[in-house]
Design a protein around this motif. Sequence first.
Motif: not given
Length: 186
Positions: A11, A61, A88-89, A91-93, A95, A97, A133, A135-136
Amino acid sequence: MTPERPLAADELLDIVDEDDRVVGRAPRGEATARRLRHRCAFVLARDGAGRIFVHRRTARKLVFPSRYDMFVGGVVGAGESYDRAALREAEEELGVSGLPAPEPLFRFRYETPEHAWWSAVYQVRCDLPVNPQREEVAWHAFLTPEELERRLTGWEWVPDGLDAYRRLLALHGGALPPLPAGPATG
């Protein structure tokens, strides 16, 4: 078997100086390896009852794997604003919207011999069902401030999040700031 590559090493990030002015760009893995100062957004997510979303980071991580955190968030991408990264972070973490814009609280510079970044701290009210997520986030729960306080000494926390949390409490006389208002209902 070879270990999996840490998440998000490629990134692209803005590199900033001690006054948070952009002075260059670098991939996240390089910024971490070379201790190049960059930007991060921390979001304290609380439900309508005031409980705090707490989670344990996955072992994959890049920074502070397998540690607990009372903030969601992460690095601010190259050219991205703190405000945009915080939403953004979060909402992503979480999960989800449709979160409201996180409320900015303060900024601080985090520096250790290993790490350096400017940190913008926010809070957001999350009344949505969360689906973090995989993955996180390895584990999660909403904890009352009292439950969180009891776990501060027994769990291994990400040091930057713990620093941000202590600063937040100090700024508000030892308590959390007022909970942001929930969504308007018709």
